[in-house]
Design an enzyme around this catalytic site. Sequence first.
Site: not given
Ligand SMILES: [Zn+2]
Length: 381
Positions: A68, A70, A102, A136-137, A165, A351
Amino acid sequence: MTEPVIALTQALIAEKSISPDDKQCQQILIDRLTKLGFTIEKMNFGRTKNFWAYHGQPSTTTLMFAGHTDVVPAGDESHWIYPPFSPTIDDQNRLYGRGAADMKSGVAAMICAAEDFIQQYPNHDGRVAFLITSDEEADASDGTIKVVDALIEQQQRVDYCIVGEPSSDQVLGDQIKNGRRGSLTANLVVHGIQGHVAYPNLADNPIHRFAPVLNELTHTVWDHGNQYFPQTTMQIANINGGTGAENVIPGDLKVQFNFRYSSELTDEMIKSRVTQILDKHQLNYTLNWRLSGKPFLTPKGTLTDAVVESIKELTNVDTHLSTTGGTSDGRFIAKMNCQVIEFGVLSQTIHKVNEHVNCQDVINLKAIYQRVLEKLLLNSD
Ligand SMILES: [Zn+2]
């Protein structure tokens, strides 16, 4: 000179692609893959950009990379050492920025691995493919789940899938995810009869009714897990009842609880066991379920072996297979009946404020992906 995989990671971090806004990320990737001769199909749904791309003959052994573009929001940018969308490498060779781990470094590594593999083997056997999403997030409703349905509709063959990931724990390659637990949420309302606490005979207290059920739910052993999965757990997430007044018996009690479950159980089995418990205690209730993901598992086999061996050959790290953690897009891809694993950089800063990745890890990740391509596609049919 900056390694191409680091330069690409930096270019992606500089795009402020907070889900599902992709900015120019996918265009950057599509330009690279077009130059390599990939067939590209954009599959945009709603505000979500996705694409599917492949190089090689259809209906041959296919290794698909999934990822992903995003990222989650950066939060208060003043808490970052470096601005989150201005990729910066410090004197320890760590690359900072939102998405560094990520998973923009993972996406860059898979693209650069494909570039070098195809340059070396322009007429390679099998097929290299990509499934890239920009959602995805967030709620993940217009991303991989829909692309997978479209690919199944097209009868696209996918044998192996590596989701890039961040799966590693302490060092690159020490852990890959070969499955994920399922996640199932119950939204329960226990109905009683509201009344004055001084006249309980005229009311029916749903909290009192629920007390023995709570006890039974929290003491039930749902399963014992298996070789790959820890045992299924149930956690009460929210419980609300009462009007706020000290002299009122509430009319309703709301309870929300979530299961993280192993491949020993299905969502149907859990639903039926919960219903049995509620009925046994003669509750008057309304119950709604939300299934966020069924469990999936890729047992040790061709794909896990190729990845584990490549990690060992290039970095001398021993790899542990794990199914822990939250859900991921792997749950959707598993529907294609392919072997699917997640393997990428360390998850320690994802994150978080000051998310970063070790540049050498990214260079090694790209080399490992390339080795896996060689192992799985060369001399395949
Ligand atoms: Zn991810």
